[in-house]
Design an enzyme around this catalytic site. Structure first.
Site, PDB file in Angstrom:
ATOM      1  N   ILE A 189       0.832  -1.219   0.000  1.00  0.00           N
ATOM      2  CA  ILE A 189       0.000   0.000   0.000  1.00  0.00           C
ATOM      3  C   ILE A 189       0.862   1.262   0.000  1.00  0.00           C
ATOM      4  O   ILE A 189       0.480   2.285  -0.590  1.00  0.00           O
ATOM      5  CB  ILE A 189      -1.029  -0.008   1.160  1.00  0.00           C
ATOM      6  CG1 ILE A 189      -2.148   0.979   0.884  1.00  0.00           C
ATOM      7  CG2 ILE A 189      -0.387   0.256   2.501  1.00  0.00           C
ATOM      8  CD1 ILE A 189      -2.960   0.690  -0.342  1.00  0.00           C
TER       9      ILE A 189
ATOM     10  N   SER B 152      11.963   0.750   6.767  1.00  0.00           N
ATOM     11  CA  SER B 152      11.512  -0.547   6.287  1.00  0.00           C
ATOM     12  C   SER B 152      12.720  -1.469   6.270  1.00  0.00           C
ATOM     13  O   SER B 152      13.822  -1.031   5.955  1.00  0.00           O
ATOM     14  CB  SER B 152      10.950  -0.393   4.864  1.00  0.00           C
ATOM     15  OG  SER B 152       9.958  -1.327   4.579  1.00  0.00           O
ATOM     16  N   ARG B 153      12.496  -2.743   6.612  1.00  0.00           N
ATOM     17  CA  ARG B 153      13.640  -3.671   6.644  1.00  0.00           C
ATOM     18  C   ARG B 153      14.083  -4.046   5.236  1.00  0.00           C
ATOM     19  O   ARG B 153      15.255  -4.271   4.985  1.00  0.00           O
ATOM     20  CB  ARG B 153      13.277  -4.928   7.443  1.00  0.00           C
ATOM     21  CG  ARG B 153      12.995  -4.633   8.905  1.00  0.00           C
ATOM     22  CD  ARG B 153      12.207  -5.740   9.548  1.00  0.00           C
ATOM     23  NE  ARG B 153      10.984  -6.039   8.786  1.00  0.00           N
ATOM     24  CZ  ARG B 153      10.125  -6.979   9.092  1.00  0.00           C
ATOM     25  NH1 ARG B 153      10.344  -7.754  10.134  1.00  0.00           N
ATOM     26  NH2 ARG B 153       9.056  -7.185   8.362  1.00  0.00           N
TER      27      ARG B 153
ATOM     28  N   LYS C 176      -5.431   1.809   8.006  1.00  0.00           N
ATOM     29  CA  LYS C 176      -6.501   1.034   8.623  1.00  0.00           C
ATOM     30  C   LYS C 176      -6.102  -0.432   8.659  1.00  0.00           C
ATOM     31  O   LYS C 176      -5.322  -0.843   7.783  1.00  0.00           O
ATOM     32  CB  LYS C 176      -7.822   1.224   7.883  1.00  0.00           C
ATOM     33  CG  LYS C 176      -7.788   1.083   6.362  1.00  0.00           C
ATOM     34  CD  LYS C 176      -7.420  -0.172   5.671  1.00  0.00           C
ATOM     35  CE  LYS C 176      -8.060  -1.461   6.070  1.00  0.00           C
ATOM     36  NZ  LYS C 176      -7.744  -2.545   5.063  1.00  0.00           N
TER      37      LYS C 176
ATOM     38  N   ASP D 211      -9.820  -7.565   7.088  1.00  0.00           N
ATOM     39  CA  ASP D 211      -8.905  -6.519   6.602  1.00  0.00           C
ATOM     40  C   ASP D 211      -9.588  -5.723   5.474  1.00  0.00           C
ATOM     41  O   ASP D 211      -9.669  -4.494   5.564  1.00  0.00           O
ATOM     42  CB  ASP D 211      -7.569  -7.124   6.153  1.00  0.00           C
ATOM     43  CG  ASP D 211      -6.621  -6.043   5.668  1.00  0.00           C
ATOM     44  OD1 ASP D 211      -5.865  -5.489   6.486  1.00  0.00           O
ATOM     45  OD2 ASP D 211      -6.661  -5.723   4.466  1.00  0.00           O
TER      46      ASP D 211
HETATM   47  P1  NAP Z   1       2.498  -5.501   3.254  1.00  0.00           P
HETATM   48  O1  NAP Z   1       2.950  -5.049   1.913  1.00  0.00           O
HETATM   49  O2  NAP Z   1       2.497  -6.952   3.557  1.00  0.00           O
HETATM   50  O3  NAP Z   1       3.282  -4.829   4.472  1.00  0.00           O
HETATM   51  C1  NAP Z   1       3.812  -3.545   4.514  1.00  0.00           C
HETATM   52  C2  NAP Z   1       5.227  -3.584   5.061  1.00  0.00           C
HETATM   53  O4  NAP Z   1       5.240  -3.668   6.479  1.00  0.00           O
HETATM   54  C3  NAP Z   1       6.031  -4.783   4.634  1.00  0.00           C
HETATM   55  O5  NAP Z   1       6.524  -4.601   3.346  1.00  0.00           O
HETATM   56  C4  NAP Z   1       7.119  -4.870   5.684  1.00  0.00           C
HETATM   57  O6  NAP Z   1       8.241  -4.115   5.238  1.00  0.00           O
HETATM   58  C5  NAP Z   1       6.533  -4.156   6.893  1.00  0.00           C
HETATM   59  N1  NAP Z   1       6.453  -5.006   8.071  1.00  0.00           N
HETATM   60  C6  NAP Z   1       6.945  -4.725   9.287  1.00  0.00           C
HETATM   61  N2  NAP Z   1       6.671  -5.653  10.174  1.00  0.00           N
HETATM   62  C7  NAP Z   1       5.990  -6.585   9.529  1.00  0.00           C
HETATM   63  C8  NAP Z   1       5.435  -7.815   9.940  1.00  0.00           C
HETATM   64  N3  NAP Z   1       5.494  -8.255  11.200  1.00  0.00           N
HETATM   65  N4  NAP Z   1       4.819  -8.564   8.999  1.00  0.00           N
HETATM   66  C9  NAP Z   1       4.741  -8.139   7.727  1.00  0.00           C
HETATM   67  N5  NAP Z   1       5.243  -6.951   7.294  1.00  0.00           N
HETATM   68  C10 NAP Z   1       5.855  -6.184   8.193  1.00  0.00           C
HETATM   69  O7  NAP Z   1       1.028  -4.971   3.570  1.00  0.00           O
HETATM   70  P2  NAP Z   1       0.143  -3.858   2.840  1.00  0.00           P
HETATM   71  O8  NAP Z   1      -0.760  -4.514   1.874  1.00  0.00           O
HETATM   72  O9  NAP Z   1       0.963  -2.722   2.389  1.00  0.00           O
HETATM   73  O10 NAP Z   1      -0.787  -3.462   4.087  1.00  0.00           O
HETATM   74  C11 NAP Z   1      -0.312  -2.702   5.176  1.00  0.00           C
HETATM   75  C12 NAP Z   1      -1.495  -2.027   5.823  1.00  0.00           C
HETATM   76  O11 NAP Z   1      -2.163  -1.239   4.832  1.00  0.00           O
HETATM   77  C13 NAP Z   1      -2.535  -3.009   6.375  1.00  0.00           C
HETATM   78  O12 NAP Z   1      -3.044  -2.544   7.600  1.00  0.00           O
HETATM   79  C14 NAP Z   1      -3.630  -3.011   5.315  1.00  0.00           C
HETATM   80  O13 NAP Z   1      -4.914  -3.208   5.868  1.00  0.00           O
HETATM   81  C15 NAP Z   1      -3.528  -1.595   4.785  1.00  0.00           C
HETATM   82  N6  NAP Z   1      -4.027  -1.486   3.401  1.00  0.00           N
HETATM   83  C16 NAP Z   1      -3.673  -2.392   2.430  1.00  0.00           C
HETATM   84  C17 NAP Z   1      -4.225  -2.316   1.149  1.00  0.00           C
HETATM   85  C18 NAP Z   1      -3.871  -3.273   0.024  1.00  0.00           C
HETATM   86  O14 NAP Z   1      -4.488  -3.188  -1.052  1.00  0.00           O
HETATM   87  N7  NAP Z   1      -2.909  -4.156   0.181  1.00  0.00           N
HETATM   88  C19 NAP Z   1      -5.140  -1.299   0.869  1.00  0.00           C
HETATM   89  C20 NAP Z   1      -5.428  -0.368   1.839  1.00  0.00           C
HETATM   90  C21 NAP Z   1      -4.882  -0.482   3.108  1.00  0.00           C
HETATM   91  P3  NAP Z   1       9.737  -4.537   5.641  1.00  0.00           P
HETATM   92  O15 NAP Z   1       9.808  -6.034   5.592  1.00  0.00           O
HETATM   93  O16 NAP Z   1      10.551  -3.852   4.604  1.00  0.00           O
HETATM   94  O17 NAP Z   1       9.929  -3.994   7.026  1.00  0.00           O
END
Ligand code: NAP
Length: 303
Positions: free
Chosen positions: A11, A33-34, A87, A165
């Site tokens: 996101i 970010s890691r 969120k 989610d």
């Molecule tokens: P994601 O890509 O899986 O995670 C975002 C980043 O968080 C990862 O790249 C990771 O970066 C970091 N991270 C740190 N601790 C972590 C852990 N314990 N487990 C996994 N990742 C961890 O997720 P995302 O889709 O962007 O979603 C993140 C948030 O945005 C959620 O709350 C989701 O509800 C919200 N969101 C998502 C979307 C969508 O379409 N995907 C839409 C709207 C809102 P590093 O490994 O580099 O630290």
């Protein structure tokens, strides 16, 4: 205003970075970010290091999954930074209450964002429903988890919320547009045998409103809600972006690209006004679904 983005994943890359770059107000000054990074922006792997090295950055926007969010949010607030939360705003209600208290003590802004509330037709739906009596409502929020959350195992871990989610996006719209408060009366949650969060859920709420959330839909997603009222029929389609009244198009636009610019504009206002915005009503419905819901075990799921 200088801003740091934390958790450079799906996101952050899809929505936050373009919204920040297009704003003309925000300066993306660091990332934390890691594994992820943004070209041309200073990167840190630990939030504590960024907070210590960059006292000039006054706003931190968190795009982490919910479970690691509290530690990062509380560190940023305690360091006197304004914080914007993706969120859902946390993994539990009590931790978000604690964040609110820290923000108050520190005199900084806390903004729990709900991007779907910024969809094109949500404000118009709220205006149309004002003063109406809801006879019944049906929310259908079905999408392919492999498309929208590819390989994101955190979503099926405890605290990842599973199908809630995306489902909480629908509930964030519902709690914004209804003229009267709503509460949960029952739920069924389908847990894959090998996972700790539901892959599908069916909710019953007051005002005759029900919801069907499912992560197993293949092909295009369905993000719709329909209400029968004493003044006619209202439908919101495409995640709150298109409005229909009595079956006829009544406004909106078929695009989700306006949601994050609107969130960043709102954050700028909140910081300017010294205010916070934390509405936990969508998350209360989810917490109540876990409290009241019957748990059913369904077939295993792997990405
Ligand atoms: P994601 O890509 O899986 O995670 C975002 C980043 O968080 C990862 O790249 C990771 O970066 C970091 N991270 C740190 N601790 C972590 C852990 N314990 N487990 C996994 N990742 C961890 O997720 P995302 O889709 O962007 O979603 C993140 C948030 O945005 C959620 O709350 C989701 O509800 C919200 N969101 C998502 C979307 C969508 O379409 N995907 C839409 C709207 C809102 P590093 O490994 O580099 O630290």
């Amino acid at each position: 205003m200088k801003l740091a983005l934390v958790g450079i994943g799906k996101i952050a890359t899809d929505q936050h970075v373009p919204a920040i770059h297009s704003s003309g107000f925000w300066d993306l000054s660091a990332t934390v970010s890691r594994h992820g990074s943004v070209d041309g922006v200073e990167g840190y792997t630990r939030i504590e290091d960024m907070l210590a090295a960059r006292p000039d950055i006054s706003v931190v926007s968190l795009c982490l999954p919910p479970v690691p969010r509290f530690a990062a949010a509380s560190a940023a607030l305690r360091a006197g930074r304004h914080v914007m939360l993706e969120k859902p705003p946390g993994a539990s209600l009590s931790e978000v209450h604690e964040l609110q208290a820290i923000a108050r003590d520190q005199g900084v802004t806390l903004f729990a964002t709900w991007h779907s509330r910024e969809a094109h037709a949500v404000a118009a739906a709220r205006r149309w429903l004002a003063g109406s009596r809801i006879a019944r409502g049906q929310i259908t929020w079905r999408e392919d988890v492999r498309k929208w959350h590819p390989g994101q195992d955190w979503i099926f871990e405890a605290g990842g919320m599973g199908v809630f989610d995306p489902g909480i996006n629908a509930l964030s719209i519902l709690t914004r547009i209804l003229p009267q408060p709503v509460h949960l009366t029952g739920a069924e949650l389908d847990f894959p045998a090998n996972r700790d969060a539901p892959i599908a859920a069916r909710l019953s709420m007051t005002q005759g409103i029900s919801a069907d959330f499912d992560f197993r839909q293949e092909g295009p997603q369905t993000w719709d809600m329909e209400f029968q009222t004493d003044r006619g029929h209202l439908a919101l389609r495409m995640g709150g972006n298109l409005l229909e009244i009595d079956g006829q198009p009544a406004g909106g636009a078929d695009s989700i690209m306006g949601e994050y610019p609107a969130l960043y504009a709102r954050m700028a206002e909140l910081v300017r006004d010294g205010a916070s915005d934390v509405d936990l009503s969508p998350m209360v419905l989810v917490a109540d679904a876990f409290t009241l819901g019957r748990r059913l075990t369904v077939e295993t799921f792997d990405f």
